[in-house]
Scaffold this motif. Structure first.
Motif, short mmCIF file in Angstrom:
data_model
loop_
_atom_site.label_atom_id
_atom_site.label_comp_id
_atom_site.label_asym_id
_atom_site.label_seq_id
_atom_site.Cartn_x
_atom_site.Cartn_y
_atom_site.Cartn_z
N ILE A 158 0.85 -1.19 0.00
CA ILE A 158 0.00 0.00 0.00
C ILE A 158 0.89 1.24 0.00
O ILE A 158 1.91 1.28 0.69
N ILE A 159 0.50 2.24 -0.76
CA ILE A 159 1.16 3.55 -0.75
C ILE A 159 0.23 4.55 -0.07
O ILE A 159 -0.92 4.73 -0.50
N LEU A 160 0.71 5.17 0.98
CA LEU A 160 -0.05 6.21 1.66
C LEU A 160 0.37 7.57 1.13
O LEU A 160 1.57 7.88 1.11
N HIS A 161 -0.58 8.37 0.68
CA HIS A 161 -0.25 9.70 0.17
C HIS A 161 -1.38 10.67 0.52
O HIS A 161 -2.49 10.26 0.89
N GLN A 162 -1.09 11.96 0.37
CA GLN A 162 -2.06 13.02 0.67
C GLN A 162 -2.12 14.01 -0.49
O GLN A 162 -2.06 15.22 -0.29
N GLN A 163 -2.26 13.49 -1.69
CA GLN A 163 -2.24 14.34 -2.87
C GLN A 163 -3.34 15.41 -2.88
O GLN A 163 -3.04 16.59 -3.12
N PRO A 164 -4.62 15.09 -2.60
CA PRO A 164 -5.65 16.15 -2.56
C PRO A 164 -5.36 17.21 -1.50
O PRO A 164 -5.59 18.40 -1.72
N TYR A 165 -4.86 16.78 -0.36
CA TYR A 165 -4.54 17.73 0.73
C TYR A 165 -3.40 18.64 0.33
O TYR A 165 -3.43 19.85 0.60
N ALA A 166 -2.37 18.09 -0.33
CA ALA A 166 -1.24 18.91 -0.77
C ALA A 166 -1.69 19.92 -1.82
O ALA A 166 -1.24 21.07 -1.82
N LYS A 167 -2.58 19.51 -2.74
CA LYS A 167 -3.10 20.44 -3.74
C LYS A 167 -3.85 21.60 -3.09
O LYS A 167 -3.73 22.75 -3.52
N LYS A 168 -4.60 21.29 -2.04
CA LYS A 168 -5.35 22.33 -1.34
C LYS A 168 -4.42 23.35 -0.69
O LYS A 168 -4.68 24.56 -0.73
N ILE A 169 -3.32 22.87 -0.10
CA ILE A 169 -2.35 23.78 0.52
C ILE A 169 -1.74 24.71 -0.53
O ILE A 169 -1.60 25.92 -0.31
N ILE A 170 -1.38 24.15 -1.68
CA ILE A 170 -0.78 24.96 -2.75
C ILE A 170 -1.77 25.99 -3.28
O ILE A 170 -1.40 27.12 -3.58
N GLU A 171 -3.05 25.62 -3.37
CA GLU A 171 -4.06 26.57 -3.83
C GLU A 171 -4.26 27.69 -2.83
O GLU A 171 -4.43 28.85 -3.22
N ILE A 172 -4.26 27.37 -1.55
CA ILE A 172 -4.40 28.41 -0.52
C ILE A 172 -3.24 29.40 -0.59
O ILE A 172 -3.42 30.61 -0.42
N ALA A 173 -2.06 28.89 -0.86
CA ALA A 173 -0.87 29.75 -0.97
C ALA A 173 -0.82 30.50 -2.29
O ALA A 173 0.04 31.36 -2.47
N GLY A 174 -1.72 30.18 -3.23
CA GLY A 174 -1.73 30.85 -4.52
C GLY A 174 -0.54 30.49 -5.40
O GLY A 174 -0.03 31.33 -6.15
N MET A 175 -0.10 29.23 -5.33
CA MET A 175 1.09 28.82 -6.08
C MET A 175 0.78 27.64 -7.00
O MET A 175 1.62 26.79 -7.26
N SER A 176 -0.45 27.60 -7.51
CA SER A 176 -0.84 26.50 -8.39
C SER A 176 -0.09 26.52 -9.72
O SER A 176 0.07 25.48 -10.36
N GLN A 177 0.35 27.71 -10.14
CA GLN A 177 1.05 27.83 -11.42
C GLN A 177 2.56 28.01 -11.23
O GLN A 177 3.26 28.41 -12.16
N SER A 178 3.07 27.71 -10.06
CA SER A 178 4.49 27.93 -9.78
C SER A 178 5.36 26.88 -10.44
O SER A 178 4.91 25.75 -10.72
N LYS A 179 6.62 27.23 -10.68
CA LYS A 179 7.58 26.28 -11.23
C LYS A 179 8.10 25.38 -10.11
O LYS A 179 8.20 25.79 -8.96
N THR A 180 8.48 24.20 -10.48
CA THR A 180 8.95 23.23 -9.50
C THR A 180 10.46 23.36 -9.28
O THR A 180 11.18 23.90 -10.13
#
Length: 331
Positions: A158-180
């Motif tokens: 099993i792989i445990l991950h929090q992908q939806p939660y991480a996306k929400k944090i990035i959206e709150i910070a306004g960095m959805s279009q940021s470079k990696t």
């Protein structure tokens, strides 16, 4: 509430023995608790007694909002399970075990979310029937999502991950279009004239850091960076905000990353290290450890040592002592 290492160990134990992990959810869990203390409340709106407007109500059952409610709910559920011959673990009181002959059942409680596994499906179904008769409980099937953590099944485990939660944090910070970026912290810090100015939105800084602390449940690779940023929550500067943005850019590029829990051996091993006098302000050292069950990480920590070590040897021994206590608790 169950400790996160206990949850990971239980999942690995079930994978090792090919047991099915059942996920349960209790509806209105706090309302099941029977109060053991005398508590009064004002008459609620719409239910006032016109003949006795100054009377108060004495509560028999727990209600949401009472500080006693979580304790009374746990007492109600644990007492019911102990009458079923379950035993409360001395290491983590949210873990209850059942042993009868060759039958082994394990139940883990996190408020109203429950994990149940064992080597006898017949006994598990008997227990589920008993719980449904006494509590308003839903069987959510096999483990798929627990406490906002997704459990993705693979051929090896099993792989445990929090992908939806991480996306929400990035959206709150306004960095959805940021470079990696490839690393969570920079290898070299570039300073400017405004680098030590106060951050203009400290509340947002604290909100994001608090969210990132929960993200470290499945992301040990950001534990050190989050630990460093947490030390400046009271008075964050612009350089701390820049470091936070870099960390978010790293998370944005590795948003699918999680921890793999594999169907492997149950050999417990750990790694520990210390960075002596790494803090330039107070010369405190930093301890860090990571423990594995087989090849699966089950617990990790990065923490500034509470006392000042006068040598690298002293810092290493303090880190080793913290790791030894964690290993003993895990065993």
């Amino acid at each position: 509430m169950a400790k996160m290492p206990t949850i990971r160990v239980l999942i690995i134990l079930a994978l090792h023995h090919n047991w099915i992990i059942h996920q349960l959810d209790v509806s209105n869990d706090f309302l099941h608790g029977t109060l053991s203390e005398t508590i009064h409340m004002h008459q609620p709106p719409g239910f006032q007694d016109s003949l006795h407007p100054n009377h108060v109500c004495r509560l028999k059952k727990a209600l949401y909002g009472l500080k006693q409610s979580p304790r009374e709910w746990y007492a109600t559920l644990s007492n019911h399970l102990t009458r079923y011959d379950f035993h409360i673990s001395a290491s983590d009181q949210s873990l209850l075990t059942y042993k009868s002959g060759n039958i082994r059942l394990y139940i883990l409680i996190y408020v109203d979310d429950i994990l149940l596994t064992g080597n006898s499906q017949t006994e598990i179904h008997k227990l589920l029937s008993n719980l449904h008769e006494n509590f308003h409980m839903r069987n959510l099937g096999s483990l798929s999502q627990f406490l906002g953590i997704q459990a993705h099944k693979t051929t090896s485990g099993i792989i445990l991950h929090q992908q939806p939660y991480a996306k929400k944090i990035i959206e709150i910070a306004g960095m959805s279009q940021s470079k990696t970026v490839p690393t969570p912290i920079p290898c070299k810090v570039t300073t400017t004239n405004t680098f030590n100015d106060p951050h203009d939105n400290p509340n947002l800084y604290r909100q994001i850091i608090g969210s990132l602390q929960y993200l470290t449940l499945t992301r040990p690779d950001i534990q050190f960076a989050v630990q460093q940023l947490c030390q400046h929550m009271q008075h964050p500067l612009k350089r701390h905000h820049e470091a936070l943005k870099r960390l978010l850019r790293f998370i944005h590029g590795t948003i699918q990353t999680g921890i793999p829990l594999k169907r492997d051996s149950l050999i417990l091993q750990g790694c520990v290290d210390a960075d002596w006098a790494s803090n330039q302000q107070d010369r405190s050292s930093i301890s860090g450890f990571c423990n594995f069950l087989g090849q699966s990480p089950i617990s990790w920590q990065v923490k500034k040592q509470s006392t000042i070590a006068r040598s690298s040897t002293e810092a290493e021994y303090r880190a080793l002592a913290a790791e030894a206590t964690e290993i003993l608790w895990l065993r």
